[in-house]
Design a protein around this motif. Structure first.
Motif, PDB file in Angstrom:
ATOM      1  N   SER A 239      -4.119  90.084   8.497  1.00  0.00           N
ATOM      2  CA  SER A 239      -4.328  89.442   7.199  1.00  0.00           C
ATOM      3  C   SER A 239      -5.266  90.271   6.331  1.00  0.00           C
ATOM      4  CB  SER A 239      -4.904  88.029   7.398  1.00  0.00           C
ATOM      5  OG  SER A 239      -4.028  87.219   8.157  1.00  0.00           O
ATOM      6  N   TRP A 240      -6.324  90.761   6.943  1.00  0.00           N
ATOM      7  CA  TRP A 240      -7.278  91.580   6.194  1.00  0.00           C
ATOM      8  C   TRP A 240      -6.691  92.943   5.825  1.00  0.00           C
ATOM      9  CZ3 TRP A 240     -11.289  90.599   3.396  1.00  0.00           C
ATOM     10  CH2 TRP A 240     -12.061  89.460   3.638  1.00  0.00           C
ATOM     11  N   GLU A 241      -5.852  93.494   6.693  1.00  0.00           N
ATOM     12  CA  GLU A 241      -5.299  94.822   6.388  1.00  0.00           C
ATOM     13  C   GLU A 241      -4.418  94.775   5.139  1.00  0.00           C
ATOM     14  OE1 GLU A 241      -1.151  95.549   8.915  1.00  0.00           O
ATOM     15  OE2 GLU A 241      -3.061  95.775   9.943  1.00  0.00           O
ATOM     16  N   LEU A 242      -3.682  93.685   4.949  1.00  0.00           N
ATOM     17  CA  LEU A 242      -2.860  93.554   3.747  1.00  0.00           C
ATOM     18  C   LEU A 242      -3.728  93.382   2.502  1.00  0.00           C
ATOM     19  CD1 LEU A 242       0.084  91.302   4.990  1.00  0.00           C
ATOM     20  CD2 LEU A 242       0.133  93.747   4.486  1.00  0.00           C
ATOM     21  N   LEU A 243      -4.779  92.582   2.619  1.00  0.00           N
ATOM     22  CA  LEU A 243      -5.690  92.390   1.486  1.00  0.00           C
ATOM     23  C   LEU A 243      -6.376  93.704   1.111  1.00  0.00           C
ATOM     24  CD1 LEU A 243      -7.365  88.982   2.414  1.00  0.00           C
ATOM     25  CD2 LEU A 243      -5.703  89.399   0.585  1.00  0.00           C
TER      26      LEU A 243
ATOM     27  N   VAL B 111       1.695  87.056  12.667  1.00  0.00           N
ATOM     28  CA  VAL B 111       1.234  85.740  12.228  1.00  0.00           C
ATOM     29  C   VAL B 111       0.083  85.981  11.255  1.00  0.00           C
ATOM     30  CG1 VAL B 111       0.228  83.528  12.883  1.00  0.00           C
ATOM     31  CG2 VAL B 111       1.870  84.647  14.407  1.00  0.00           C
ATOM     32  N   LEU B 112       0.251  85.549  10.005  1.00  0.00           N
ATOM     33  CA  LEU B 112      -0.766  85.770   8.987  1.00  0.00           C
ATOM     34  C   LEU B 112      -1.365  84.435   8.554  1.00  0.00           C
ATOM     35  CD1 LEU B 112       1.104  88.419   6.806  1.00  0.00           C
ATOM     36  CD2 LEU B 112      -0.552  88.835   8.626  1.00  0.00           C
ATOM     37  N   ASN B 113      -2.622  84.470   8.207  1.00  0.00           N
ATOM     38  CA  ASN B 113      -3.306  83.266   7.759  1.00  0.00           C
ATOM     39  C   ASN B 113      -4.153  83.625   6.547  1.00  0.00           C
ATOM     40  OD1 ASN B 113      -4.941  80.951   7.428  1.00  0.00           O
ATOM     41  ND2 ASN B 113      -4.760  80.456   9.609  1.00  0.00           N
ATOM     42  N   TRP B 114      -3.833  83.045   5.400  1.00  0.00           N
ATOM     43  CA  TRP B 114      -4.510  83.411   4.166  1.00  0.00           C
ATOM     44  C   TRP B 114      -5.622  82.434   3.781  1.00  0.00           C
ATOM     45  CZ3 TRP B 114      -3.385  88.177   3.144  1.00  0.00           C
ATOM     46  CH2 TRP B 114      -2.119  88.679   3.435  1.00  0.00           C
ATOM     47  N   SER B 115      -5.901  81.466   4.614  1.00  0.00           N
ATOM     48  CA  SER B 115      -6.957  80.508   4.275  1.00  0.00           C
ATOM     49  C   SER B 115      -8.325  81.168   4.429  1.00  0.00           C
ATOM     50  CB  SER B 115      -6.871  79.264   5.165  1.00  0.00           C
ATOM     51  OG  SER B 115      -7.227  79.586   6.488  1.00  0.00           O
ATOM     52  N   TRP B 116      -9.218  80.862   3.493  1.00  0.00           N
ATOM     53  CA  TRP B 116     -10.555  81.452   3.550  1.00  0.00           C
ATOM     54  C   TRP B 116     -11.297  81.001   4.801  1.00  0.00           C
ATOM     55  CZ3 TRP B 116     -13.271  85.336   2.524  1.00  0.00           C
ATOM     56  CH2 TRP B 116     -14.664  85.300   2.599  1.00  0.00           C
ATOM     57  N   LYS B 117     -10.997  79.764   5.269  1.00  0.00           N
ATOM     58  CA  LYS B 117     -11.635  79.241   6.474  1.00  0.00           C
ATOM     59  C   LYS B 117     -11.389  80.172   7.660  1.00  0.00           C
ATOM     60  CE  LYS B 117     -11.772  75.154   9.474  1.00  0.00           C
ATOM     61  NZ  LYS B 117     -11.219  73.805   9.730  1.00  0.00           N
ATOM     62  N   GLU B 118     -10.191  80.753   7.727  1.00  0.00           N
ATOM     63  CA  GLU B 118      -9.865  81.673   8.803  1.00  0.00           C
ATOM     64  C   GLU B 118     -10.308  83.100   8.482  1.00  0.00           C
ATOM     65  OE1 GLU B 118      -8.665  82.933  12.467  1.00  0.00           O
ATOM     66  OE2 GLU B 118      -8.795  80.878  11.721  1.00  0.00           O
ATOM     67  N   LEU B 119     -10.094  83.526   7.228  1.00  0.00           N
ATOM     68  CA  LEU B 119     -10.425  84.899   6.840  1.00  0.00           C
ATOM     69  C   LEU B 119     -11.910  85.210   6.978  1.00  0.00           C
ATOM     70  CD1 LEU B 119      -8.210  85.401   3.642  1.00  0.00           C
ATOM     71  CD2 LEU B 119      -7.953  86.568   5.841  1.00  0.00           C
ATOM     72  N   LYS B 120     -12.759  84.207   6.779  1.00  0.00           N
ATOM     73  CA  LYS B 120     -14.201  84.461   6.825  1.00  0.00           C
ATOM     74  C   LYS B 120     -14.671  84.867   8.227  1.00  0.00           C
ATOM     75  CE  LYS B 120     -15.739  79.670   7.576  1.00  0.00           C
ATOM     76  NZ  LYS B 120     -16.524  78.555   6.987  1.00  0.00           N
TER      77      LYS B 120
END
Length: 491
Positions: A103-107, A219-228
């Motif tokens: 998820s972070w690599e795409l961002l 499996v990607l997760n774009w929620s800030w709750k997970e990204l943090k």
């Protein structure tokens, strides 16, 4: 010989063999590229690629190191899990870590595109002293994102111990580089530099993603709750970003300095000389980051095992690099026309003296990984800062003596780096170098100096006969040390 020593040789020869095949294909590609676009094209390609790497290193937030550590820990827990409950919990955690990284690599890839476009004009001014290449950097921006995605998936494969897959991807990439870029250069010549970079980055990302997804479904997760939860990974990677920026920024500064004092052709000659020594060094040094770093990380808290791991890795590299540097130094006059063309022969004096830096690298690299394996980001940053600062010697050398001076500057830089990192290893990490180890270092250094002196003074049959004798001595010295170490470890 103990198991650890055998494993070092096994890993080094495995990735050395793969790298050898990569080099052969790379040499074929380099030969055709040199003929198709010449030194000026090689220089232009180098500047664009170095800028791409600079922005990539700046915006990927050290994922290639911090990501490996986090996922590796989860994978190691899975390997050691015993009950079904533990196994399921570890699998879930591993899946979450991989999802977080992807998820972070795409961002971060999107961030790379934005930064490249935003600073396209300043980059053009810095590297070419004009604004004519602004659109070139705008068109280069997708390559930055593709590099970040490729990097992230390689991290997943390394952390999951899929080292053979990583080796296969490396080989496949060089084959594709040959068959994809050469037609572009053939039809578009200099105008094909940017399309070739973009095409190669796209194909490399595509096959790497395909290989990685086979072992771990996306499996990607774009929620800030997970990204943090990835913030600690990004913080740990901050020092890698800084060191990456420094290294690529300094290399870009060096090429800009050479371009300002001379022209793009001279930049191409410099990069060709840098590549011809660096490529062969990668034949063996590639195994250090792939095998030695994870292994050192596992024993870094044990002083005795840490010392053994570092010293054994140095010994193996010196035994292999010693004869290789002699052979490279001897063959340089015939390698350059074969691998490039006669228009590149002016860089031979620089390349020959730069070979000393390869031998010094066998001492420097294993010790330089100590702060990284220990998770000591400040010490790692200090080591890399010193290494970057010493690279200014290349610019000083070029200013005074052209390309040959740049080669001398590189060797001076490497010497300072070795003294600094070995002082740190011995004083801070309590690494102890044995007398036999020092003898191996001194012996191969003397042999290389003698090779340089004799091959500089001789010509014709005396050149080749003398070179063959020295190479035989170097090989025998490494073989004798190997047999001595094998006997001592068996006792």
């Amino acid at each position: 010989m103990n198991l650890a020593y055998k494993n070092i040789f096994k890993a080094t020869t495995l990735f050395g063999g793969v790298q050898g095949l990569t080099i052969i294909m790379g040499l074929i590609r380099t030969k055709f590229v040199a003929l198709l676009i010449g030194p000026a094209g090689v220089g232009l390609n180098s500047i664009y690629n170095e800028t791409r790497e600079l922005v990539h290193e700046t915006t990927n937030c050290g994922m290639d190191q911090s990501g490996v550590r986090d996922i590796s820990k989860s994978y190691e827990k899975l390997l050691n899990a015993k009950t079904d409950e533990e196994i399921n919990a570890c699998k879930a955690e591993l899946k979450r870590q991989i999802s977080l990284l992807r998820s972070w690599e795409l961002l971060l890839g999107m961030l790379g595109i934005f930064i490249t476009i935003l600073f396209a004009q300043p980059l053009s001014q810095m590297t070419f002293q004009d604004s004519e290449h602004t659109w070139g950097y705008v068109l280069l921006s997708p390559a930055v994102a593709l590099s970040t995605i490729t990097c992230g998936e390689i991290v997943v494969l390394k952390a999951l111990r899929r080292l053979k897959t990583v080796a296969l991807l490396s080989t496949l990439n060089i084959f594709l580089a040959l068959f994809i870029t050469l037609p572009i250069y053939y039809y578009w010549r200099l105008q094909g530099v940017l399309p070739a970079i973009l095409a190669m980055c796209f194909v490399s990302a595509l096959i790497t993603v395909y290989a990685s997804y086979r072992y771990s479904q996306p499996v990607l997760n774009w929620s800030w709750k997970e990204l943090k939860h990835g913030i600690p990974m990004l913080k740990l990677g901050a020092c890698f970003v800084i060191t990456g920026m420094m290294a690529h920024g300094m290399e870009l500064l060096i090429m800009s300095h050479i371009n300002n004092l001379s022209n793009e052709k001279t930049v191409g000659l410099y990069r060709a000389g840098y590549t011809i020594t660096g490529t062969y060094a990668a034949l063996l040094f590639n195994a250090v980051s792939t095998d030695f770093f994870p292994r050192l990380s596992g024993v870094v808290d044990d002083m005795k095992k840490r010392n053994t791991a570092v010293c054994q890795q140095m010994e193996v590299l010196l035994m292999l690099v010693g004869p290789m540097t002699v052979a490279l130094l001897v063959a340089m006059p015939i390698l350059v026309p074969i691998l490039y063309s006669n228009s590149f022969v002016d860089m031979i004096p620089m390349a020959r003296v730069s070979v000393f830096g390869v031998l010094l690298g066998a001492i420097y690299i294993p010790a330089a990984y100590l702060p990284l394996a220990a998770g000591d980001s400040k010490m790692f940053l200090l080591v890399e800062t010193v290494s970057t600062i010493t690279m200014t010697m290349i610019m000083v050398g070029f200013t005074h003596s052209g390309l040959f001076g740049a080669g001398v500057g590189k060797v001076i830089s490497a010497t300072i780096d070795v003294v600094a990192v070995m002082s740190l290893a011995m004083l801070y990490y309590k690494i102890r170098i044995s007398r036999s180890h020092m003898l191996l270092i001194v012996l191969h250094l003397i042999i290389l100096i003698a090779t340089y002196a004799l091959t500089s003074a001789l010509s014709g049959w005396t050149y080749w006969i003398t070179s063959a004798i020295i190479l035989a001595i170097s090989i025998f010295a490494s073989w004798k040390f190997y047999k001595t170490r094998e006997l001592s470890l068996q006792q």
